[in-house]
Write a protein that holds these residues in place. Structure first.
Motif, PDB file in Angstrom:
ATOM      1  N   UNK A  98       0.847  -1.190   0.000  1.00 22.17           N
ATOM      2  CA  UNK A  98       0.000   0.000   0.000  1.00 22.17           C
ATOM      3  C   UNK A  98       0.884   1.242   0.000  1.00 22.17           C
ATOM      4  N   UNK A  99       0.540   2.187  -0.856  1.00 20.87           N
ATOM      5  CA  UNK A  99       1.101   3.537  -0.794  1.00 20.87           C
ATOM      6  C   UNK A  99      -0.031   4.460  -0.370  1.00 20.87           C
ATOM      7  N   UNK A 100       0.137   5.097   0.756  1.00 14.40           N
ATOM      8  CA  UNK A 100      -0.857   6.043   1.278  1.00 14.40           C
ATOM      9  C   UNK A 100      -0.092   7.317   1.613  1.00 14.40           C
ATOM     10  N   UNK A 101      -0.026   8.212   0.661  1.00 11.95           N
ATOM     11  CA  UNK A 101       0.853   9.376   0.788  1.00 11.95           C
ATOM     12  C   UNK A 101       0.100  10.663   0.466  1.00 11.95           C
ATOM     13  N   UNK A 102       0.332  11.667   1.304  1.00 12.85           N
ATOM     14  CA  UNK A 102      -0.200  13.006   1.078  1.00 12.85           C
ATOM     15  C   UNK A 102       0.961  13.992   1.022  1.00 12.85           C
ATOM     16  N   UNK A 103       0.891  14.904   0.065  1.00 12.76           N
ATOM     17  CA  UNK A 103       1.910  15.945  -0.075  1.00 12.76           C
ATOM     18  C   UNK A 103       1.230  17.298  -0.146  1.00 12.76           C
ATOM     19  N   UNK A 104       1.867  18.272   0.463  1.00 11.08           N
ATOM     20  CA  UNK A 104       1.332  19.633   0.436  1.00 11.08           C
ATOM     21  C   UNK A 104       2.489  20.614   0.350  1.00 11.08           C
ATOM     22  N   UNK A 105       2.292  21.659  -0.437  1.00 13.59           N
ATOM     23  CA  UNK A 105       3.334  22.674  -0.582  1.00 13.59           C
ATOM     24  C   UNK A 105       2.705  24.059  -0.557  1.00 13.59           C
ATOM     25  N   UNK A 106       3.370  24.970   0.117  1.00 16.47           N
ATOM     26  CA  UNK A 106       2.979  26.373   0.163  1.00 16.47           C
ATOM     27  C   UNK A 106       4.230  27.188  -0.110  1.00 16.47           C
ATOM     28  N   UNK A 107       4.193  28.003  -1.155  1.00 11.47           N
ATOM     29  CA  UNK A 107       5.410  28.702  -1.587  1.00 11.47           C
ATOM     30  C   UNK A 107       5.093  30.134  -1.975  1.00 11.47           C
ATOM     31  N   UNK A 108       6.083  30.996  -1.730  1.00  9.85           N
ATOM     32  CA  UNK A 108       6.023  32.376  -2.202  1.00  9.85           C
ATOM     33  C   UNK A 108       7.405  32.774  -2.694  1.00  9.85           C
ATOM     34  N   UNK A 109       7.463  33.268  -3.914  1.00  4.59           N
ATOM     35  CA  UNK A 109       8.720  33.685  -4.521  1.00  4.59           C
ATOM     36  C   UNK A 109       8.606  35.130  -4.999  1.00  4.59           C
ATOM     37  N   UNK A 110       9.552  35.951  -4.586  1.00  7.34           N
ATOM     38  CA  UNK A 110       9.655  37.324  -5.068  1.00  7.34           C
ATOM     39  C   UNK A 110      10.993  37.473  -5.774  1.00  7.34           C
ATOM     40  N   UNK A 111      10.953  37.967  -7.000  1.00  6.63           N
ATOM     41  CA  UNK A 111      12.185  38.038  -7.783  1.00  6.63           C
ATOM     42  C   UNK A 111      12.204  39.315  -8.607  1.00  6.63           C
ATOM     43  N   UNK A 112      13.388  39.673  -9.041  1.00  3.22           N
ATOM     44  CA  UNK A 112      13.544  40.821  -9.936  1.00  3.22           C
ATOM     45  C   UNK A 112      14.604  40.510 -10.970  1.00  3.22           C
ATOM     46  N   UNK A 113      14.431  41.119 -12.141  1.00  2.00           N
ATOM     47  CA  UNK A 113      15.415  41.082 -13.211  1.00  2.00           C
ATOM     48  C   UNK A 113      15.745  42.508 -13.602  1.00  2.00           C
ATOM     49  N   UNK A 114      17.040  42.800 -13.696  1.00  2.00           N
ATOM     50  CA  UNK A 114      17.471  44.170 -13.985  1.00  2.00           C
ATOM     51  C   UNK A 114      18.636  44.165 -14.953  1.00  2.00           C
ATOM     52  N   UNK A 115      18.699  45.209 -15.763  1.00  2.00           N
ATOM     53  CA  UNK A 115      19.842  45.454 -16.636  1.00  2.00           C
ATOM     54  C   UNK A 115      20.414  46.828 -16.292  1.00  2.00           C
ATOM     55  N   UNK A 116      21.729  46.914 -16.145  1.00  2.00           N
ATOM     56  CA  UNK A 116      22.360  48.185 -15.812  1.00  2.00           C
ATOM     57  C   UNK A 116      23.827  48.129 -16.204  1.00  2.00           C
ATOM     58  N   UNK A 117      24.434  49.301 -16.212  1.00  2.00           N
ATOM     59  CA  UNK A 117      25.856  49.424 -16.520  1.00  2.00           C
ATOM     60  C   UNK A 117      26.628  49.721 -15.244  1.00  2.00           C
ATOM     61  N   UNK A 118      27.772  49.066 -15.091  1.00  4.93           N
ATOM     62  CA  UNK A 118      28.703  49.348 -14.006  1.00  4.93           C
ATOM     63  C   UNK A 118      30.067  49.604 -14.616  1.00  4.93           C
ATOM     64  N   UNK A 119      30.558  50.816 -14.452  1.00  2.00           N
ATOM     65  CA  UNK A 119      31.850  51.207 -15.031  1.00  2.00           C
ATOM     66  C   UNK A 119      31.894  50.888 -16.523  1.00  2.00           C
ATOM     67  N   UNK A 120      30.770  51.157 -17.179  1.00  2.00           N
ATOM     68  CA  UNK A 120      30.710  50.953 -18.617  1.00  2.00           C
ATOM     69  C   UNK A 120      30.500  49.531 -19.054  1.00  2.00           C
ATOM     70  N   UNK A 121      30.309  48.583 -18.121  1.00  2.00           N
ATOM     71  CA  UNK A 121      30.107  47.178 -18.460  1.00  2.00           C
ATOM     72  C   UNK A 121      28.651  46.800 -18.189  1.00  2.00           C
ATOM     73  N   UNK A 122      28.064  46.095 -19.136  1.00  2.00           N
ATOM     74  CA  UNK A 122      26.652  45.736 -19.034  1.00  2.00           C
ATOM     75  C   UNK A 122      26.465  44.561 -18.089  1.00  2.00           C
ATOM     76  N   UNK A 123      25.487  44.685 -17.185  1.00  2.00           N
ATOM     77  CA  UNK A 123      25.106  43.629 -16.244  1.00  2.00           C
ATOM     78  C   UNK A 123      23.659  43.212 -16.506  1.00  2.00           C
ATOM     79  N   UNK A 124      23.400  41.922 -16.404  1.00  2.00           N
ATOM     80  CA  UNK A 124      22.038  41.398 -16.420  1.00  2.00           C
ATOM     81  C   UNK A 124      21.880  40.549 -15.168  1.00  2.00           C
ATOM     82  N   UNK A 125      21.029  41.016 -14.274  1.00  2.00           N
ATOM     83  CA  UNK A 125      20.957  40.481 -12.917  1.00  2.00           C
ATOM     84  C   UNK A 125      19.593  39.864 -12.651  1.00  2.00           C
ATOM     85  N   UNK A 126      19.595  38.751 -11.913  1.00  2.00           N
ATOM     86  CA  UNK A 126      18.376  38.130 -11.395  1.00  2.00           C
ATOM     87  C   UNK A 126      18.583  37.877  -9.912  1.00  2.00           C
ATOM     88  N   UNK A 127      17.629  38.283  -9.095  1.00  2.00           N
ATOM     89  CA  UNK A 127      17.733  38.108  -7.645  1.00  2.00           C
ATOM     90  C   UNK A 127      16.359  37.782  -7.096  1.00  2.00           C
TER      91      UNK A 127
END
Length: 757
Positions: free
Chosen positions: A359-388
């Motif tokens: 017998x397999x008698x299994x229950x699974x539950x998940x509760x999740x919250x994700x907050x993220x950002x994506x940004x493009x910017x220059x640092x000292x003339x160099x292009x950055x593409x960031x995800x956090x």
């Protein structure tokens, strides 16, 4: 530091056009009817058409670069490929990528749900939906998937704990600003029927509704009494499409009612061995034999609700938030098979096979919250593409235990459940077997996670880029359990908490605009209990990944590869060589009753992939992978002091390959493919005489499929799929003792009518 916009060039061109057009319009107004015809130079606008099989970018916001410039092996299996193949399940979809094999389970048991290995490591607990971990012993359907993304290599920084060889990310279908209906009606061998519908309706200028439906029913080809039945509903609604703020509300609800399949005995197959010489001379059983019993059933419920909000702060900054609640239940009773007996008879008609009820008698539950950002910017003339981002998650799993043996628990006598053996060559599905009883033993575990991650790609110039990421994760796993010890129910608790730091880094060199060469290095960590939420004290009855107080297993992965977009960027070619090492693996010394962490698994491999168009009418998706697996210092000692050393990894073939291709000639499309899997070792202990081992390996096999489709008109397309075209008989999966096997699907067919409006 300055913000760099991706759209400035568009606005500047628009301004020039307006500036040029305004004086002309003013002049035309002044000239009235005498205005002269304005002659402008011819302008050619070139837009790249979408290639059906090929994806240029991942749907995962953590992967900021096009696939061409991402320093890791990623395969995107698009819905167009799955549609042509008539694929219904995730396991069928994953046949399109090399290096993945399916598993059957322990001795008398059959693993529930999607169970597979990738590049030498178990991966079923690394399945995600839209970037959120998907729990549960369930078989996943593809009716609501836009695409399946397979990311290979240690990926702890991407997804957190337990990502030794990568992960599978399932991308859900969401509303778009179109009015479309796509439906399929299919009927095939074994009385199988399939119905699906994908309905997308625009509600307003920026809102839309989408509804995906699925109904499948029928027997299993080549098997008596085994059938599957399921239906699914996935509604979704979106607001603010094509605006700066977009809101998606969507859910998925799946119900399955199946007859589980315990497979067939391996007697008579090449490599079969038994201490009873008479059994060694026995013939094969019929592959359609069913050894189950009345009452065998599998009922699965899965529900998932998601809210996703995206906001473009400006052209270079996007913020997202995703909230998810999900729950699945699996209630399964299965008849397993194991030992054989001649009953002292020379007549095989009297031989029997032992049966068990699980017998397999299994229950699974998940509760999740994700907050993220994506940004493009220059640092000292160099292009950055960031995800956090910040991820908060609670994952729960409850397993209840059942038994069939006679025993006394807390003073109550439980009689043995009757389990009469079945006839080996002529089993009856109407034999009366008893139902296992609930013992009160259980494992109720929860893991809470809080994680911060940061990825950045720094473009040094047009040819060189540096890629790096880090993830800080705090986890807390707690287990409340009840075990049966000396005839009593004994409660127990397990606890593990800690901090994990995962990272990845890579360098990308672009010798040409359409190609890249990369070198990457990454790790992942697997703490105790992360796979099944089950923590226990130091005990020989517990598996090695459940022990409290042990160090996390750590995987390090290095990969050297190259990627090229060929034929006007219609065809993607990838090649990668890698080494993956997982250390701190656990062995048990029963002589001293202690666990020790000295073992290491090493996987070396090379993988080649090709996907896209060879011409406007010729599509192809192909891959081939070679790997060598080795276990180092992985030994255990029994009570007699005998040391057993493992040298390889089970179910890890040296060579796997897959191909699917189609060619369109007007209204007719012809397609087909093949997949190859080399030998898969079951016995991996050094110094073992394989001639005395029952089925020491799964023999190699290859299977071919074919497809033909005819477009009747713009609304109707007819398609027929032929599976296992040459009716190859092969073992798809074998249990850990080699006593039973699940055979691959024999020659079968499905006829499908596709309707689009």
């Amino acid at each position: 530091m300055s913000i760099r916009s991706r759209k400035h060039y568009k606005s500047s061109h628009l301004a020039l056009l307006i500036a040029a057009a305004v004086p002309g319009m003013a002049c035309a107004a002044q000239n009235g009817a005498a205005q002269e015809e304005l002659s402008l130079p011819a302008t050619t606008v070139t837009a790249k058409t979408e290639v059906p099989y090929k994806a240029n970018k991942s749907a995962n916001s953590k992967l900021t670069q096009p696939l061409l410039d991402t320093p890791k092996t990623i395969q995107v299996i698009k819905k167009e490929v799955l549609r042509e193949q008539g694929a219904n399940s995730l396991m069928e979809a994953l046949r399109n990528t090399p290096g993945i094999t399916m598993q059957l389970g322990e001795n008398g048991n059959t693993s529930a749900g999607d169970t597979f290995m990738m590049r030498g490591f178990s991966t079923q607990n690394s399945t995600f939906v839209d970037g959120v971990r998907d729990l549960g012993a369930v078989s996943r359907d593809v009716f609501n998937l836009e695409q399946v993304e397979v990311v290979k290599g240690a990926a702890g920084s991407d997804i957190g704990r337990g990502a030794s060889s990568g992960y599978i990310n399932l991308i859900s279908k969401l509303p778009t600003l179109t009015n479309e209906v796509f439906a399929t009606v299919g009927y095939g061998t074994a009385d199988k029927s399939n119905l699906t519908a994908d309905i997308n309706q625009q509600l307003g200028d920026s809102s839309a509704f989408r509804l995906n439906l699925m109904r499948r029913d029928g027997d299993v080809d080549g098997r008596d009494y085994v059938d599957n039945s399921s239906y699914g509903v996935a509604p979704s609604i979106a607001f603010g499409l094509d605006t700066d703020t977009r809101v998606y509300v969507y859910s998925q609800h799946v119900r399955q009612d199946n007859t589980p399949d315990g497979g067939i005995p391996t007697i008579g197959m090449h490599g079969f061995y038994n201490a009873d010489a008479a059994l060694n001379s026995g013939r094969k059983v019929d592959t359609d034999n069913y050894y189950g019993a009345k009452g065998d059933s599998e009922r699965i419920d899965g529900d998932m609700f998601t809210l996703k909000v995206e906001h473009d702060v400006n052209d270079a900054l996007t913020i997202r938030n995703l909230s998810r609640w999900g729950r699945s239940n699996n209630d399964r009773t299965l008849t397993g098979i194991n030992g054989l007996a001649t009953n002292a008879s020379a007549d095989p008609a009297n031989w029997t096979v032992a049966r068990s009820r699980q017998v397999v008698d299994q229950e699974n539950e998940i509760l999740a919250n994700q907050t993220s950002l994506n940004a493009e910017f220059d640092t000292f003339g160099l292009r950055n593409e960031l995800a956090a981002g910040l991820e908060l998650m609670s994952e729960k799993q409850l397993n209840r235990s059942y038994a069939t043996a006679a025993q006394v628990i807390d003073g109550v006598a439980y009689p043995a459940v009757p389990l009469p053996p079945g006839n080996l060559y002529d089993p009856s599905a109407h034999d009366g077997l008893g139902d296992p009883y609930k013992t009160g033993a259980k494992t109720d575990g929860e893991t809470k996670t809080a994680a911060l991650y940061l990825f950045d790609t720094l473009h040094l110039n047009e040819q060189w880029a540096l890629n790096g990421g880090v993830r800080f994760e705090h986890f807390r796993t707690e287990t409340d359990s009840v075990a049966i010890t000396s005839g009593a129910r004994v409660p127990g608790k397990g606890y593990e908490s800690g901090d994990l730091t995962s990272w990845n880094t890579g360098v990308v060199f672009k010798p040409l605009e359409n190609g890249s060469i990369y070198l990457s290095y990454a790790n992942s960590l697997t703490p105790p209990g992360s796979g099944n939420f089950n923590l226990a004290a130091n005990s020989a009855t517990s598996s090695s990944n459940e022990q409290e107080g042990l160090d996390p297993q750590e995987t390090e992965h290095v990969e050297l590869g190259t990627k090229w977009d060929l034929l006007d960027e219609r065809l993607a070619l990838t090649l990668a060589a890698y080494r993956t090492e997982n250390e701190n693996q656990v062995s048990y010394d029963s002589f001293t009753a202690t666990y020790f962490q000295e073992g290491k698994t090493r996987v070396d491999g090379v993988e080649l992939g090709l996907v896209g168009q060879l011409s406007n009418f010729w599509q192809v998706s192909a891959g081939i992978a070679h790997m060598e697996t080795k276990q180092i210092d992985q030994a255990s000692r029994n009570n007699s002091g005998v040391v057993s050393e493992s040298t390889g990894v089970r179910w890890s073939p040296d060579l796997t390959a897959t191909l699917w291709t189609s060619y369109t000639m007007g209204d007719l499309t012809l397609g087909g493919g093949a997949r190859y899997v080399s030998e898969q070792d079951r016995v991996i202990t050094s110094g073992t005489d394989l001639a005395t081992q029952n089925m020491p390996e799964i023999p190699s096999y290859w299977v071919a499929d074919a497809m033909a489709a005819y477009r009747v008109n713009d609304n109707v397309n007819l398609r027929v799929n032929l599976y296992n075209l040459f009716d190859e008989e092969y073992i798809e999966s074998l249990n850990n003792s080699g006593a039973r096997a699940r055979m691959g699907v024999p020659r079968s067919a499905m006829f499908t009518t596709e309707l689009s409006f």
